[in-house]
Design a protein around this motif. Structure first.
Motif: not given
Length: 265
Positions: A192-194, A221-224, A231-232
């Protein structure tokens, strides 16, 4: 004939000519003030359409029809009327008489039916909620991980559902299936984000290069779920610099389709 008789005849003639002149003038004025009315329809739906501009190209006068599609404009036989509306083709007609008109205008754009877009890939949490609704047994009494339960006035005891989950084959299978569903949910969150659109706009990579980059630097998953937008994006740009230094490193080998004769051998 006496002089007085001639005067009487002349006066009567003048009155007749004056009367004829007034009649002719009245008829001319009446003809000039003649109006024509009508209704404008959509040619396809046959429904009445409003906000149509009706222009008498002969006199230069124009009016808009009513919300009921009706119009009334000064015009006479021989005048040219032009009907215009932004989403319809203009229609032109020449009046033959002053009878009421039924004008049909063709729509210039295709009117699409109303479409409802339902959220499927957009929200992983909604997907997980829908899965839980579909597998109510997995997330009903089976979804109890506590071995101990507390009953009012009776203290702590062993949870029957938790004990059943631990000992029965169905309970163990349900636990495995829940684990698969949870893993799929986390991958959906990452997707969904990447996603290709988002990453492509940041990296300006396309086609196979974008695919290789996303496969090599797929985030966890933790970074997302914890990184801010800044940051992303910084993480993606940092990985992009590494990727551009060696774009072919760790790339998947190209698939080779075997020939028919090789398969025969």
């Amino acid at each position: 004939m006496t002089r007085n008789g001639r005067k009487l005849i002349f006066g009567a003639a003048m009155k007749i000519w004056l009367l004829l002149f007034l009649c002719t003038l009245s008829a001319t004025v009446f003809a000039q003030q003649k109006t024509v009315d009508g209704i404008v329809f959509d040619k396809d739906s046959k429904g009445r359409i409003a906000k149509v501009n009706v222009l008498n190209a002969t006199t230069g006068k124009s009016v808009y029809n009513t919300f009921k599609g009706e119009f009334n404009i000064e015009a006479k036989p021989g005048d040219v009327l032009i009907f215009t509306k932004p989403d319809h083709y203009a229609d032109t007609l020449k009046l033959q008489n002053n009878t009421s008109l039924a004008v049909y205008m063709k729509r210039s754009a295709i009117q699409l039916k109303e479409v409802f877009v339902r959220d499927t890939m957009l929200n992983p949490q909604k997907q997980l909620d829908a899965t839980k609704r579909d597998y109510t047994k997995l997330y009903g009494s089976l979804d109890n991980h506590d071995l101990l339960t507390v009953a009012p006035g009776m203290g702590a005891g062993i949870g029957i559902d938790a004990l059943w989950n631990s000992l029965s084959r169905s309970g163990r299978n349900a636990e495995k299936l829940r684990g698969i569903i949870e893993r799929d949910y986390k991958q959906n969150v990452i997707d969904f984000r990447f996603n290709r659109t988002y990453v492509g706009n940041i990296t300006h990579l396309k086609d196979q290069q974008l695919t290789d980059f996303m496969q090599r630097y797929r985030p966890g998953y933790y970074l997302v779920t914890t990184a801010s937008d800044y940051e992303f994006i910084a993480s993606i740009k940092s990985n992009l610099r590494r990727f551009l230094r060696s774009p072919r490193a760790f790339a998947l080998p190209q698939l080779v389709t075997p020939k028919a004769e090789d398969l025969a051998n």
